[in-house]
Motif scaffolding. Structure first.
Motif, PDB file in Angstrom:
ATOM      1  N   GLU A   1      14.985  23.804  55.113  1.00 22.26           N
ATOM      2  CA  GLU A   1      15.555  25.090  54.736  1.00 22.26           C
ATOM      3  C   GLU A   1      15.144  26.177  55.722  1.00 22.26           C
ATOM      4  OE1 GLU A   1      17.937  27.654  52.557  1.00 22.26           O
ATOM      5  OE2 GLU A   1      17.806  25.471  52.644  1.00 22.26           O
ATOM      6  N   PHE A   2      13.919  26.094  56.200  1.00 16.75           N
ATOM      7  CA  PHE A   2      13.459  27.046  57.217  1.00 16.75           C
ATOM      8  C   PHE A   2      14.342  26.987  58.455  1.00 16.75           C
ATOM      9  CE2 PHE A   2      10.888  26.706  61.196  1.00 16.75           C
ATOM     10  CZ  PHE A   2      10.807  28.059  61.478  1.00 16.75           C
ATOM     11  N   LEU A   3      14.586  25.788  58.967  1.00 16.95           N
ATOM     12  CA  LEU A   3      15.406  25.655  60.166  1.00 16.95           C
ATOM     13  C   LEU A   3      16.845  26.096  59.917  1.00 16.95           C
ATOM     14  CD1 LEU A   3      14.057  22.325  61.695  1.00 16.95           C
ATOM     15  CD2 LEU A   3      13.763  24.644  62.576  1.00 16.95           C
ATOM     16  N   ARG A   4      17.362  25.808  58.747  1.00 10.86           N
ATOM     17  CA  ARG A   4      18.715  26.269  58.414  1.00 10.86           C
ATOM     18  C   ARG A   4      18.793  27.792  58.439  1.00 10.86           C
ATOM     19  NH1 ARG A   4      22.639  23.347  56.018  1.00 10.86           N
ATOM     20  NH2 ARG A   4      23.218  25.152  54.776  1.00 10.86           N
ATOM     21  N   LYS A   5      17.795  28.445  57.884  1.00 13.98           N
ATOM     22  CA  LYS A   5      17.789  29.914  57.860  1.00 13.98           C
ATOM     23  C   LYS A   5      17.643  30.496  59.260  1.00 13.98           C
ATOM     24  CE  LYS A   5      16.083  30.511  53.128  1.00 13.98           C
ATOM     25  NZ  LYS A   5      14.951  30.964  52.274  1.00 13.98           N
ATOM     26  N   VAL A   6      16.855  29.824  60.097  1.00 10.75           N
ATOM     27  CA  VAL A   6      16.713  30.269  61.482  1.00 10.75           C
ATOM     28  C   VAL A   6      18.052  30.179  62.208  1.00 10.75           C
ATOM     29  CG1 VAL A   6      15.698  29.668  63.726  1.00 10.75           C
ATOM     30  CG2 VAL A   6      14.255  29.783  61.691  1.00 10.75           C
ATOM     31  N   VAL A   7      18.759  29.085  61.990  1.00 12.33           N
ATOM     32  CA  VAL A   7      20.070  28.910  62.628  1.00 12.33           C
ATOM     33  C   VAL A   7      21.049  29.975  62.149  1.00 12.33           C
ATOM     34  CG1 VAL A   7      22.086  27.385  62.768  1.00 12.33           C
ATOM     35  CG2 VAL A   7      19.786  26.459  63.102  1.00 12.33           C
ATOM     36  N   VAL A   8      21.078  30.233  60.855  1.00 11.55           N
ATOM     37  CA  VAL A   8      22.009  31.227  60.305  1.00 11.55           C
ATOM     38  C   VAL A   8      21.648  32.629  60.791  1.00 11.55           C
ATOM     39  CG1 VAL A   8      22.802  32.338  58.184  1.00 11.55           C
ATOM     40  CG2 VAL A   8      22.616  29.848  58.291  1.00 11.55           C
ATOM     41  N   ALA A   9      20.353  32.948  60.815  1.00 12.52           N
ATOM     42  CA  ALA A   9      19.919  34.268  61.282  1.00 12.52           C
ATOM     43  C   ALA A   9      20.082  34.416  62.790  1.00 12.52           C
ATOM     44  CB  ALA A   9      18.460  34.503  60.896  1.00 12.52           C
ATOM     45  N   ASP A  10      20.175  33.287  63.502  1.00  6.94           N
ATOM     46  CA  ASP A  10      20.367  33.258  64.952  1.00  6.94           C
ATOM     47  C   ASP A  10      19.248  33.989  65.680  1.00  6.94           C
ATOM     48  OD1 ASP A  10      21.631  32.481  67.262  1.00  6.94           O
ATOM     49  OD2 ASP A  10      23.035  34.160  67.305  1.00  6.94           O
ATOM     50  N   THR A  11      18.014  33.832  65.203  1.00  7.96           N
ATOM     51  CA  THR A  11      16.903  34.523  65.850  1.00  7.96           C
ATOM     52  C   THR A  11      16.657  34.074  67.297  1.00  7.96           C
ATOM     53  OG1 THR A  11      15.308  32.982  64.847  1.00  7.96           O
ATOM     54  CG2 THR A  11      15.754  35.039  63.675  1.00  7.96           C
ATOM     55  N   PRO A  12      16.928  32.804  67.675  1.00  6.12           N
ATOM     56  CA  PRO A  12      16.722  32.452  69.087  1.00  6.12           C
ATOM     57  C   PRO A  12      17.600  33.257  70.037  1.00  6.12           C
ATOM     58  CG  PRO A  12      16.822  30.472  67.750  1.00  6.12           C
ATOM     59  CD  PRO A  12      17.261  31.609  66.872  1.00  6.12           C
ATOM     60  N   SER A  13      18.830  33.555  69.632  1.00  9.13           N
ATOM     61  CA  SER A  13      19.708  34.343  70.497  1.00  9.13           C
ATOM     62  C   SER A  13      19.156  35.743  70.697  1.00  9.13           C
ATOM     63  CB  SER A  13      21.117  34.430  69.899  1.00  9.13           C
ATOM     64  OG  SER A  13      21.766  33.179  69.948  1.00  9.13           O
ATOM     65  N   ILE A  14      18.569  36.311  69.632  1.00  8.70           N
ATOM     66  CA  ILE A  14      18.065  37.676  69.714  1.00  8.70           C
ATOM     67  C   ILE A  14      16.783  37.740  70.527  1.00  8.70           C
ATOM     68  CG2 ILE A  14      17.358  39.704  68.364  1.00  8.70           C
ATOM     69  CD1 ILE A  14      18.854  38.470  65.984  1.00  8.70           C
ATOM     70  N   THR A  15      15.980  36.703  70.456  1.00  7.02           N
ATOM     71  CA  THR A  15      14.675  36.742  71.121  1.00  7.02           C
ATOM     72  C   THR A  15      14.713  36.061  72.486  1.00  7.02           C
ATOM     73  OG1 THR A  15      14.034  34.778  69.831  1.00  7.02           O
ATOM     74  CG2 THR A  15      13.388  36.926  68.968  1.00  7.02           C
ATOM     75  N   VAL A  16      14.913  34.761  72.520  1.00  7.54           N
ATOM     76  CA  VAL A  16      14.810  34.014  73.771  1.00  7.54           C
ATOM     77  C   VAL A  16      15.866  34.449  74.781  1.00  7.54           C
ATOM     78  CG1 VAL A  16      14.912  31.732  74.811  1.00  7.54           C
ATOM     79  CG2 VAL A  16      13.776  32.053  72.613  1.00  7.54           C
ATOM     80  N   ARG A  17      17.069  34.708  74.318  1.00  4.97           N
ATOM     81  CA  ARG A  17      18.140  35.116  75.234  1.00  4.97           C
ATOM     82  C   ARG A  17      17.773  36.399  75.977  1.00  4.97           C
ATOM     83  NH1 ARG A  17      22.092  34.150  78.698  1.00  4.97           N
ATOM     84  NH2 ARG A  17      24.042  35.266  78.360  1.00  4.97           N
ATOM     85  N   LEU A  18      16.977  37.243  75.342  1.00  4.18           N
ATOM     86  CA  LEU A  18      16.619  38.532  75.941  1.00  4.18           C
ATOM     87  C   LEU A  18      15.268  38.495  76.642  1.00  4.18           C
ATOM     88  CD1 LEU A  18      17.773  40.890  73.049  1.00  4.18           C
ATOM     89  CD2 LEU A  18      19.078  40.041  74.997  1.00  4.18           C
ATOM     90  N   ALA A  19      14.589  37.349  76.617  1.00  7.09           N
ATOM     91  CA  ALA A  19      13.276  37.245  77.253  1.00  7.09           C
ATOM     92  C   ALA A  19      13.369  37.570  78.732  1.00  7.09           C
ATOM     93  CB  ALA A  19      12.718  35.836  77.065  1.00  7.09           C
TER      94      ALA A  19
END
Length: 212
Positions: free
Chosen positions: A92-110
């Motif tokens: 469920e944690f990973l599903r929520k991360v995918v839906v929230a798209d936090t990698p795009s907001i963080t890593v993409r802008l690194a």
């Protein structure tokens, strides 16, 4: 205690801020080098209104990335504290991360801005929760033992790169791909993983601002 409604001016400022952040995510995830004027245009606000809230592009990027990091930390903390089946909490944690798209907001802008000490501290806290979650599912015998923190980072980043059709279709495809990854993550696994996981140094190096 009931919060008092915001005054007209403050309510408008709050609405503008929400529009700016939503537009900034769309603009900078698509092109981190885009000018800040593109954000104002997408948000439908004047450039002066944007600069009153965020004096520079770096300020806006830090806010956007900081919010994404805070959301990720909230999700992983919930998973660590969740009662019941450890695997379902992990899934469920990973599903929520995918839906929230936090990698795009963080890593993409690194590397596009200079992180603050507070952001480094927040990232360290999130990393500690990550490791606690991995330890929990490994101790339960449901996660293969050779999966490490860097592997999760690579998986969520890989999934966030999927973009096909509209937002709903993209989300559907990302969640489908996540289920395939989850099958590979479950213990005992088909065999040892080749190579080594992404290290803390490799992951952290991306946050060093890029110079000409």
């Amino acid at each position: 205690m009931i919060d008092k409604p915001l005054s007209g001016r403050k309510a408008q400022a709050a609405r503008n801020d929400k529009l700016i952040l939503e537009a900034a995510k769309e603009v900078f995830v698509a092109d981190p080098e885009a000018p800040i004027a593109d954000v104002a245009k997408r948000a439908g606000v004047g450039i002066s209104a944007l600069y009153r809230r965020y004096p520079s592009k770096e300020d806006l990027l830090r806010k956007l990335c900081g919010d994404g990091l805070a959301r990720y930390t909230e999700l992983v903390r919930e998973a660590v504290d969740a009662e019941g089946d450890p695997w379902e909490a992990f899934r469920e944690f990973l599903r929520k991360v995918v839906v929230a798209d936090t990698p795009s907001i963080t890593v993409r802008l690194a590397g596009t801005f200079t992180p603050t000490p507070d952001m480094f501290a927040a990232a360290t806290a999130a990393d500690e929760f990550n490791r606690a979650l991995l330890a929990r599912v490994k101790d339960a015998g449901v996660l293969r033992g050779d999966v490490e923190n860097g592997d999760l980072a690579m998986i969520t980043e890989s999934i966030s790169s999927i973009s096909l059709g509209d937002a709903e279709r993209t989300r559907e495809l990302r969640l489908r791909m996540l289920e395939l990854y989850l099958e590979a993550l479950r213990a005992p696994g088909a065999g040892p993983l080749p190579g080594s996981p992404a290290s803390d140094d490799e992951l952290g190096a991306r946050w060093v601002p890029k110079t000409e």
